[in-house]
Design a protein around this motif. Structure first.
Motif, PDB file in Angstrom:
ATOM      1  N   ASP A 198       0.850  -1.196   0.000  1.00  0.00           N
ATOM      2  CA  ASP A 198       0.000   0.000   0.000  1.00  0.00           C
ATOM      3  C   ASP A 198       0.888   1.249   0.000  1.00  0.00           C
ATOM      4  OD1 ASP A 198      -2.335  -1.510   0.150  1.00  0.00           O
ATOM      5  OD2 ASP A 198      -2.222  -1.616   2.330  1.00  0.00           O
ATOM      6  N   PHE A 199       0.445   2.271  -0.700  1.00  0.00           N
ATOM      7  CA  PHE A 199       1.202   3.510  -0.744  1.00  0.00           C
ATOM      8  C   PHE A 199       0.254   4.680  -0.963  1.00  0.00           C
ATOM      9  CE2 PHE A 199       0.698   2.526  -5.186  1.00  0.00           C
ATOM     10  CZ  PHE A 199       0.597   3.762  -5.818  1.00  0.00           C
ATOM     11  N   ILE A 200       0.754   5.874  -0.662  1.00  0.00           N
ATOM     12  CA  ILE A 200       0.021   7.102  -0.923  1.00  0.00           C
ATOM     13  C   ILE A 200       1.035   8.179  -1.335  1.00  0.00           C
ATOM     14  CG2 ILE A 200       0.122   7.837   1.505  1.00  0.00           C
ATOM     15  CD1 ILE A 200      -2.647   9.136   1.057  1.00  0.00           C
ATOM     16  N   VAL A 201       0.638   9.021  -2.252  1.00  0.00           N
ATOM     17  CA  VAL A 201       1.478  10.139  -2.670  1.00  0.00           C
ATOM     18  C   VAL A 201       1.067  11.384  -1.899  1.00  0.00           C
ATOM     19  CG1 VAL A 201       2.140  11.650  -4.581  1.00  0.00           C
ATOM     20  CG2 VAL A 201       1.832   9.188  -4.982  1.00  0.00           C
ATOM     21  N   HIS A 202       2.028  12.007  -1.257  1.00  0.00           N
ATOM     22  CA  HIS A 202       1.822  13.332  -0.674  1.00  0.00           C
ATOM     23  C   HIS A 202       2.367  14.333  -1.685  1.00  0.00           C
ATOM     24  CE1 HIS A 202       1.482  12.076   3.858  1.00  0.00           C
ATOM     25  NE2 HIS A 202       0.528  11.580   3.093  1.00  0.00           N
ATOM     26  N   MET A 203       1.491  15.087  -2.300  1.00  0.00           N
ATOM     27  CA  MET A 203       1.854  15.953  -3.408  1.00  0.00           C
ATOM     28  C   MET A 203       1.724  17.410  -2.997  1.00  0.00           C
ATOM     29  SD  MET A 203       0.808  15.388  -7.361  1.00  0.00           S
ATOM     30  CE  MET A 203      -0.911  15.913  -7.258  1.00  0.00           C
ATOM     31  N   ILE A 204       2.844  18.125  -3.070  1.00  0.00           N
ATOM     32  CA  ILE A 204       2.853  19.548  -2.771  1.00  0.00           C
ATOM     33  C   ILE A 204       2.543  20.296  -4.059  1.00  0.00           C
ATOM     34  CG2 ILE A 204       4.274  21.487  -2.015  1.00  0.00           C
ATOM     35  CD1 ILE A 204       5.923  19.396  -0.407  1.00  0.00           C
ATOM     36  N   THR A 206       2.100  23.800  -5.778  1.00  0.00           N
ATOM     37  CA  THR A 206       2.477  25.197  -5.555  1.00  0.00           C
ATOM     38  C   THR A 206       1.521  26.160  -6.242  1.00  0.00           C
ATOM     39  OG1 THR A 206       4.790  24.522  -5.391  1.00  0.00           O
ATOM     40  CG2 THR A 206       4.351  26.862  -5.740  1.00  0.00           C
ATOM     41  N   GLU A 207       1.273  25.940  -7.548  1.00  0.00           N
ATOM     42  CA  GLU A 207       0.441  26.878  -8.308  1.00  0.00           C
ATOM     43  C   GLU A 207      -1.048  26.595  -8.127  1.00  0.00           C
ATOM     44  OE1 GLU A 207       4.348  26.966  -9.356  1.00  0.00           O
ATOM     45  OE2 GLU A 207       3.117  25.236  -9.896  1.00  0.00           O
ATOM     46  N   ARG A 208      -1.429  25.337  -8.278  1.00  0.00           N
ATOM     47  CA  ARG A 208      -2.828  24.925  -8.138  1.00  0.00           C
ATOM     48  C   ARG A 208      -2.844  23.423  -7.881  1.00  0.00           C
ATOM     49  NH1 ARG A 208      -4.909  22.329 -12.855  1.00  0.00           N
ATOM     50  NH2 ARG A 208      -3.436  22.352 -14.587  1.00  0.00           N
ATOM     51  N   GLU A 209      -3.976  22.910  -7.436  1.00  0.00           N
ATOM     52  CA  GLU A 209      -4.080  21.479  -7.197  1.00  0.00           C
ATOM     53  C   GLU A 209      -4.086  20.737  -8.527  1.00  0.00           C
ATOM     54  OE1 GLU A 209      -7.195  18.444  -5.004  1.00  0.00           O
ATOM     55  OE2 GLU A 209      -6.765  20.397  -4.088  1.00  0.00           O
ATOM     56  N   LEU A 210      -3.106  19.864  -8.710  1.00  0.00           N
ATOM     57  CA  LEU A 210      -2.966  19.123  -9.953  1.00  0.00           C
ATOM     58  C   LEU A 210      -3.559  17.720  -9.816  1.00  0.00           C
ATOM     59  CD1 LEU A 210       0.686  20.153 -10.898  1.00  0.00           C
ATOM     60  CD2 LEU A 210      -1.440  20.966 -11.940  1.00  0.00           C
ATOM     61  N   PRO A 211      -4.056  17.164 -10.916  1.00  0.00           N
ATOM     62  CA  PRO A 211      -4.698  15.849 -10.852  1.00  0.00           C
ATOM     63  C   PRO A 211      -3.679  14.712 -10.827  1.00  0.00           C
ATOM     64  CG  PRO A 211      -4.740  16.662 -13.100  1.00  0.00           C
ATOM     65  CD  PRO A 211      -4.137  17.767 -12.261  1.00  0.00           C
ATOM     66  N   LEU A 212      -4.023  13.644 -10.154  1.00  0.00           N
ATOM     67  CA  LEU A 212      -3.243  12.410 -10.169  1.00  0.00           C
ATOM     68  C   LEU A 212      -4.228  11.239 -10.217  1.00  0.00           C
ATOM     69  CD1 LEU A 212      -0.288  11.509 -10.111  1.00  0.00           C
ATOM     70  CD2 LEU A 212      -0.444  11.354  -7.623  1.00  0.00           C
ATOM     71  N   PRO A 213      -4.930  11.102 -11.340  1.00  0.00           N
ATOM     72  CA  PRO A 213      -6.035  10.135 -11.423  1.00  0.00           C
ATOM     73  C   PRO A 213      -5.570   8.701 -11.245  1.00  0.00           C
ATOM     74  CG  PRO A 213      -5.466  10.993 -13.595  1.00  0.00           C
ATOM     75  CD  PRO A 213      -4.709  11.812 -12.607  1.00  0.00           C
ATOM     76  N   GLY A 214      -6.346   7.948 -10.477  1.00  0.00           N
ATOM     77  CA  GLY A 214      -6.065   6.534 -10.286  1.00  0.00           C
ATOM     78  C   GLY A 214      -4.985   6.226  -9.281  1.00  0.00           C
ATOM     79  N   PRO A 216      -3.676   6.858  -5.260  1.00  0.00           N
ATOM     80  CA  PRO A 216      -4.044   7.401  -3.939  1.00  0.00           C
ATOM     81  C   PRO A 216      -3.113   8.549  -3.568  1.00  0.00           C
ATOM     82  CG  PRO A 216      -2.936   5.270  -3.719  1.00  0.00           C
ATOM     83  CD  PRO A 216      -3.203   5.461  -5.170  1.00  0.00           C
ATOM     84  N   HIS A 217      -3.703   9.681  -3.226  1.00  0.00           N
ATOM     85  CA  HIS A 217      -2.847  10.833  -2.935  1.00  0.00           C
ATOM     86  C   HIS A 217      -3.578  11.853  -2.077  1.00  0.00           C
ATOM     87  CE1 HIS A 217      -5.197  12.322  -6.365  1.00  0.00           C
ATOM     88  NE2 HIS A 217      -4.881  13.559  -5.979  1.00  0.00           N
ATOM     89  N   ARG A 218      -2.781  12.718  -1.449  1.00  0.00           N
ATOM     90  CA  ARG A 218      -3.256  13.904  -0.759  1.00  0.00           C
ATOM     91  C   ARG A 218      -2.442  15.086  -1.250  1.00  0.00           C
ATOM     92  NH1 ARG A 218      -2.738  13.624   5.462  1.00  0.00           N
ATOM     93  NH2 ARG A 218      -3.720  15.680   5.193  1.00  0.00           N
ATOM     94  N   THR A 219      -3.047  16.254  -1.288  1.00  0.00           N
ATOM     95  CA  THR A 219      -2.321  17.442  -1.720  1.00  0.00           C
ATOM     96  C   THR A 219      -2.089  18.374  -0.539  1.00  0.00           C
ATOM     97  OG1 THR A 219      -4.370  18.571  -2.347  1.00  0.00           O
ATOM     98  CG2 THR A 219      -3.231  17.313  -4.058  1.00  0.00           C
ATOM     99  N   PHE A 220      -0.976  19.093  -0.604  1.00  0.00           N
ATOM    100  CA  PHE A 220      -0.569  20.001   0.463  1.00  0.00           C
ATOM    101  C   PHE A 220      -0.087  21.309  -0.148  1.00  0.00           C
ATOM    102  CE2 PHE A 220      -0.037  15.697   1.960  1.00  0.00           C
ATOM    103  CZ  PHE A 220      -0.441  15.724   3.287  1.00  0.00           C
ATOM    104  N   GLN A 221      -0.204  22.375   0.610  1.00  0.00           N
ATOM    105  CA  GLN A 221       0.348  23.670   0.235  1.00  0.00           C
ATOM    106  C   GLN A 221       1.035  24.277   1.461  1.00  0.00           C
ATOM    107  OE1 GLN A 221      -3.162  25.644  -1.543  1.00  0.00           O
ATOM    108  NE2 GLN A 221      -2.111  25.496  -3.513  1.00  0.00           N
TER     109      GLN A 221
END
Length: 344
Positions: A198-204, A206-214, A216-221
């Protein structure tokens, strides 16, 4: 000695932070330092130097300095027009590598004026030499170890479930295609197909929330370094997919925080990245290799430990303090050499 630094912006970003650090280092050394920037420009970092706001960065708005230190081809033009003998060019990225057409021609021209150049990596020094036959003074960037460190009580190898993959996503639609976001998306789909855990992407974002379809991820700013450090420390691996980097601070920051790094061989990062010693290094524009690197680290605790040790040792040598000291010394030496040449 007075130093004038014309800048287009001091918004949030690695290059702007470096300019703020340089200005503050010069002030701390006792030099009169003035930053000149447009009225509209944001200032995201604490500045000890004098700040002068002007309508536009043009020749008549650049005040005299014993040293005038432009950082970008757009700021070089008015600075050189105003004070050609005082200019020292700071290079954090070789603009002809990504500009096209007339802009590329202008950017290359700024390196052909034979003013002294300070670059932030040996890769940049080689790029400048290859294009204009001039060597630069190399001063590597660095991190603040009081901020970027593993923290107390960090586990030998993190036991997160799911595993956390950290990525800084820059929007290719607003000029950041060279950061390789599309490559990262492809690499994550390849990784998902081959990784059984199991894994999850923590995605920062900067400009806007970008898609990562399919995926598992969370976005941060994150809004400051402390929040960035928390994200680095919480990750099992940090990934950089840039095509070109003049230096590349985020991989070094991750190393300092005890997080293994997968990075492309994007140029300046090779001043501190050694494959399978301090980072897992892959070719740019190669999503399959990125996926393999992530899988190798998450599946091999011994490899992860080796990269953590190598990364922390590397980061301990490249500090913000050493950069501040070395950039001041470089500017002082260039100024001495320039005066000596003028007397001959």
């Amino acid at each position: 000695m007075k130093i004038v630094i014309p800048v287009g912006s001091l918004e949030t970003g690695g290059g702007c932070r470096v300019l703020a650090d340089i200005a503050n280092a010069l002030v701390a050394k006792g030099y009169e330092t003035e930053i000149v920037l447009p009225h509209w420009s944001p200032v995201a970092y604490p500045i000890d130097a004098k700040i002068t706001r002007v309508p536009f960065l043009k020749k008549d708005n650049i005040p005299y300095g014993d040293i005038v230190l432009p950082n970008f081809y757009i700021t070089f033009q008015p600075a050189f027009a105003a004070w050609p003998k005082q200019c020292i060019r700071l290079c954090q990225g070789f603009e002809p590598d990504w500009l096209t057409g007339e802009n590329r021609t202008v950017a290359l021209w700024t390196y052909q004026q034979r003013v002294p150049v300070i670059s932030v990596s040996h890769w940049l020094d080689k790029r400048i030499q290859a294009h204009v036959g001039q060597r630069s003074t190399v001063v590597n960037l660095g991190i603040d170890p009081h901020v970027f460190n593993p923290g107390a009580g960090q586990e030998d190898i993190k036991s997160h479930h799911p595993k956390v993959i950290l990525y800084i996503a820059r929007d290719p639609k607003v000029g950041y295609a060279l950061k390789g976001y599309d490559d990262f998306v492809k690499s994550m789909h390849l990784f998902k197909q081959s990784y059984e855990g199991d894994f999850i992407v923590h995605m920062i974002c900067t400009e806007r929330e970008l898609p990562l379809p399919g995926i598992p991820h969370r976005t941060f700013q994150p809004t400051d370094d402390i929040e960035m450090v928390e994200l680095y420390r919480a990750a099992d691996v940090f990934v950089s997919t840039s095509w070109i980097e003049g230096f590349g601070l985020p991989p070094l920051e991750a190393m300092a925080c005890g997080t293994p790094v997968v990075t492309t061989n994007s140029g300046g990062v090779m001043d501190f990245c050694r494959h399978l010693e301090s980072a897992y290094v892959v070719p740019p524009k190669h999503p399959e290799a990125v996926a393999t690197g992530i899988r190798s680290i998450l599946s091999n605790p011994n490899l992860a430990r080796r990269l953590v040790r190598g990364g922390e040792e590397t980061a301990s040598r490249l500090t913000k303090r050493s950069f501040a000291e070395n950039i001041v010394v470089a500017l002082e030496q260039i100024e001495r050499d320039r005066h000596a040449d003028s007397k001959e």
